[in-house]
Design a protein around this motif. Structure first.
Motif, PDB file in Angstrom:
ATOM      1  N   ARG A 229       0.850  -1.192   0.000  1.00 16.30           N
ATOM      2  CA  ARG A 229       0.000   0.000   0.000  1.00 16.30           C
ATOM      3  C   ARG A 229       0.886   1.243   0.000  1.00 16.30           C
ATOM      4  NH1 ARG A 229      -2.414   2.483   4.998  1.00 16.30           N
ATOM      5  NH2 ARG A 229      -3.902   4.063   4.287  1.00 16.30           N
ATOM      6  N   ILE A 230       0.638   2.156  -0.952  1.00 14.06           N
ATOM      7  CA  ILE A 230       1.373   3.419  -0.983  1.00 14.06           C
ATOM      8  C   ILE A 230       0.549   4.437  -0.208  1.00 14.06           C
ATOM      9  CG2 ILE A 230       2.369   5.228  -2.414  1.00 14.06           C
ATOM     10  CD1 ILE A 230       2.717   3.179  -4.623  1.00 14.06           C
ATOM     11  N   VAL A 231       1.006   4.732   0.988  1.00 11.53           N
ATOM     12  CA  VAL A 231       0.242   5.590   1.902  1.00 11.53           C
ATOM     13  C   VAL A 231       0.284   7.044   1.463  1.00 11.53           C
ATOM     14  CG1 VAL A 231       0.026   6.350   4.303  1.00 11.53           C
ATOM     15  CG2 VAL A 231       0.729   4.001   3.788  1.00 11.53           C
ATOM     16  N   ALA A 232       1.413   7.501   0.964  1.00 10.33           N
ATOM     17  CA  ALA A 232       1.551   8.901   0.567  1.00 10.33           C
ATOM     18  C   ALA A 232       2.671   9.053  -0.445  1.00 10.33           C
ATOM     19  CB  ALA A 232       1.846   9.771   1.788  1.00 10.33           C
ATOM     20  N   VAL A 233       2.506  10.031  -1.334  1.00 12.23           N
ATOM     21  CA  VAL A 233       3.543  10.430  -2.275  1.00 12.23           C
ATOM     22  C   VAL A 233       3.730  11.928  -2.133  1.00 12.23           C
ATOM     23  CG1 VAL A 233       4.214  10.658  -4.691  1.00 12.23           C
ATOM     24  CG2 VAL A 233       3.030   8.591  -3.918  1.00 12.23           C
ATOM     25  N   GLU A 234       4.900  12.344  -1.673  1.00 10.60           N
ATOM     26  CA  GLU A 234       5.193  13.761  -1.497  1.00 10.60           C
ATOM     27  C   GLU A 234       6.316  14.160  -2.446  1.00 10.60           C
ATOM     28  OE1 GLU A 234       3.472  15.811   0.213  1.00 10.60           O
ATOM     29  OE2 GLU A 234       2.188  14.323   1.218  1.00 10.60           O
ATOM     30  N   ARG A 235       6.028  15.136  -3.305  1.00 14.92           N
ATOM     31  CA  ARG A 235       7.028  15.664  -4.226  1.00 14.92           C
ATOM     32  C   ARG A 235       7.570  16.986  -3.689  1.00 14.92           C
ATOM     33  NH1 ARG A 235       6.655  13.265  -9.239  1.00 14.92           N
ATOM     34  NH2 ARG A 235       8.860  13.886  -9.326  1.00 14.92           N
ATOM     35  N   TYR A 236       8.788  17.287  -4.036  1.00 17.63           N
ATOM     36  CA  TYR A 236       9.372  18.540  -3.576  1.00 17.63           C
ATOM     37  C   TYR A 236      10.348  19.094  -4.608  1.00 17.63           C
ATOM     38  CZ  TYR A 236      13.293  15.468  -2.366  1.00 17.63           C
ATOM     39  OH  TYR A 236      14.314  14.548  -2.422  1.00 17.63           O
ATOM     40  N   ARG A 237      10.476  20.411  -4.601  1.00 20.17           N
ATOM     41  CA  ARG A 237      11.452  21.094  -5.434  1.00 20.17           C
ATOM     42  C   ARG A 237      12.716  21.312  -4.621  1.00 20.17           C
ATOM     43  NH1 ARG A 237       7.622  25.655  -8.456  1.00 20.17           N
ATOM     44  NH2 ARG A 237       6.314  24.141  -9.597  1.00 20.17           N
ATOM     45  N   PRO A 238      13.808  21.689  -5.267  1.00 24.27           N
ATOM     46  CA  PRO A 238      15.039  21.955  -4.506  1.00 24.27           C
ATOM     47  C   PRO A 238      14.785  22.931  -3.360  1.00 24.27           C
ATOM     48  CG  PRO A 238      15.507  21.951  -6.851  1.00 24.27           C
ATOM     49  CD  PRO A 238      14.021  21.825  -6.721  1.00 24.27           C
ATOM     50  N   GLY A 239      15.211  22.524  -2.174  1.00 20.56           N
ATOM     51  CA  GLY A 239      15.001  23.353  -0.996  1.00 20.56           C
ATOM     52  C   GLY A 239      13.665  23.138  -0.323  1.00 20.56           C
ATOM     53  N   GLY A 240      12.825  22.271  -0.906  1.00 20.91           N
ATOM     54  CA  GLY A 240      11.491  22.080  -0.366  1.00 20.91           C
ATOM     55  C   GLY A 240      11.263  20.760   0.328  1.00 20.91           C
ATOM     56  N   ALA A 241      12.329  20.059   0.676  1.00 20.57           N
ATOM     57  CA  ALA A 241      12.176  18.738   1.284  1.00 20.57           C
ATOM     58  C   ALA A 241      11.584  18.798   2.684  1.00 20.57           C
ATOM     59  CB  ALA A 241      13.519  18.016   1.312  1.00 20.57           C
ATOM     60  N   ALA A 242      11.777  19.909   3.397  1.00 16.46           N
ATOM     61  CA  ALA A 242      11.309  19.995   4.780  1.00 16.46           C
ATOM     62  C   ALA A 242       9.802  19.821   4.868  1.00 16.46           C
ATOM     63  CB  ALA A 242      11.737  21.323   5.400  1.00 16.46           C
ATOM     64  N   ALA A 243       9.063  20.496   3.995  1.00 14.03           N
ATOM     65  CA  ALA A 243       7.599  20.397   4.031  1.00 14.03           C
ATOM     66  C   ALA A 243       7.141  18.982   3.706  1.00 14.03           C
ATOM     67  CB  ALA A 243       6.983  21.391   3.045  1.00 14.03           C
ATOM     68  N   ALA A 244       7.807  18.356   2.742  1.00 15.40           N
ATOM     69  CA  ALA A 244       7.444  16.980   2.390  1.00 15.40           C
ATOM     70  C   ALA A 244       7.706  16.039   3.555  1.00 15.40           C
ATOM     71  CB  ALA A 244       8.239  16.536   1.165  1.00 15.40           C
ATOM     72  N   ALA A 245       8.836  16.204   4.235  1.00 17.26           N
ATOM     73  CA  ALA A 245       9.167  15.347   5.368  1.00 17.26           C
ATOM     74  C   ALA A 245       8.171  15.526   6.506  1.00 17.26           C
ATOM     75  CB  ALA A 245      10.584  15.641   5.851  1.00 17.26           C
TER      76      ALA A 245
END
Length: 412
Positions: A229-245
């Motif tokens: 089961r894929i619970v979530a897919v979070e994409r991010y741009r350079p510098g945007g990993a914090a919000a995805a995490a």
């Protein structure tokens, strides 16, 4: 029947072994190598001109076109020996690896027609046509996707096979084979292994890059096939990993594995975001691709215990030592591709009629090179026998060895 070729096999020994291989059988081994170590498996992706995986520590003498060997069978070697008018250490390292393979087993069997594609599609087209005019029976290279398409168009128009090094699978086709380290294969291996270890609720943090797109698509396909089961897919741009995490951390116990297909040079920031978000790596299994096989990545606290799929390092380390001895420099990581392609075609060159036929190159048993087991599929893509490694204390350990033979039919 399997015919194995040791890296130290003499020219006479090679001839005797090949004479024992019946025309209906194809060699399934090139090298017998062993060792240990750690280097990243990256390489140019989708025509990107910036190779990954390190490079020579000292400048190399440049060769922008020549011949290697003096055998009766002519094979084109098309490489980016120059880029933007300047010498390319990547192209030269690939050329040196080809020379190393020839010095071990091919000088009397093959003549390599070395051509510079100047890191451009136009240059690749001109190089391919020149090699064809000189009698090339097969083509090795080029490196970048657009260039590989041009070489493929000319070569297949003359019913000549191509073994190229692009990781963009859209450049592959029947008769135009990719020997590169494909992200799809790495993703499949690590996801299948995770599923076998009981990981069934997975999440993804993927960069908004072409590499991230390809890795994510393969992850979704394989996870579905494994019943995960894929619970979530979070994409991010350079510098945007914090919000995805932070979003992944908010899922709590719903996630038991997190897949992060990110390049090594971006992983420090991404790992920092994972730590800051409070994702518990003792409970959530971290997973990545072969680009994690890099000292910078393996030092990161957030990735201790992480899993990734990559070729066994053993063969590369022995190849690299031989390369250093001959050229007094370190090879780029992808130099084994040139070494293996030349070794393969030199061995096949002595089989007589049909030696470079599609049926020969797509032998389902595959071949064994410096990076282990591989085979070409009918659509031009490849399958590799990969290990799964775990990061511990700044290094990696094999926790699931690469297979020694293929046990299922090719994907296509």
């Amino acid at each position: 029947m399997m015919a194995c070729f040791d890296a130290g096999l003499s020219r006479a020994g090679l001839n005797r072994t090949l004479s024992a291989v019946k025309m209906g059988a194809v060699l399934t081994g090139l090298l017998a190598l062993a060792g240990c170590g750690s280097v990243g498996v990256g390489g140019p992706f989708s025509g990107d001109s910036r190779p990954a995986g390190g490079g020579p520590t000292t400048p190399l003498a440049q060769d922008t076109g020549s011949a290697i060997g003096h055998g009766p069978v002519k094979i084109a070697l098309i490489l980016p020996l120059t880029q933007g008018g300047a010498p390319s250490n990547v192209g030269q390292s690939l050329r040196n690896a080809a020379e190393l393979a020839m010095s071990e087993r091919g000088m009397d069997a093959v003549t390599l027609l070395v051509k510079d594609d100047q890191s451009s599609a136009d240059g690749a087209r001109a190089a391919a046509q020149a090699a064809l005019n000189e009698g090339a029976e097969a083509f090795i290279g080029p490196l970048y996707a657009a260039n590989m398409r041009e070489v493929g168009r000319i070569a297949r128009g003359a019913n000549r096979p191509v073994i190229g090094f692009s990781t963009d699978t859209s450049a592959a086709a029947r008769g135009v084979y990719e020997l590169s380290f494909l992200v799809e294969t790495q993703v499949s291996r690590v996801v299948e292994f995770a599923s076998s270890r009981g990981k069934k609720s997975m999440a993804v943090m993927a960069p908004e890059t072409e590499y991230g797109n390809v890795a994510l698509a393969q992850f979704q396909t394989v996870a579905a096939a494994q019943g995960a089961r894929i619970v979530a897919v979070e994409r991010y741009r350079p510098g945007g990993a914090a919000a995805a995490a932070q979003k992944i951390a908010g899922l709590g116990d719903a996630v038991d594995a997190l897949f992060v297909p990110e390049q090594a040079d971006q992983m420090t920031a991404v790992a920092g975001a994972i730590t800051s978000a409070g994702i518990d790596i003792k409970r959530v299994q971290m997973m990545g691709t072969g680009v994690w096989n890099d000292a910078r990545v393996m030092r990161l606290p957030a990735l201790q215990g992480g899993w990734f799929a990559a070729p066994d390092n053993a063969g590369f380390n022995i190849f690299a030592q031989k390369y250093r001895t001959k050229f007094n420099a370190d090879p780029v990581r992808i130099a084994t591709l040139s070494y293996d392609a030349v070794s393969l075609l030199v061995a096949l060159s002595q089989q007589g009629g049909g030696r470079f036929a599609d049926a020969t190159l797509t032998n389902s048993d595959g071949f064994r090179g410096a990076d282990g087991l591989f085979r070409f599929r009918g659509d031009g893509q490849n399958e590799r026998g990969l290990s799964v490694l775990q990061i511990r204390n700044g290094t990696s350990t094999v926790i699931s060895p690469a297979p020694q033979k293929f046990t299922s039919p090719p994907g296509t």
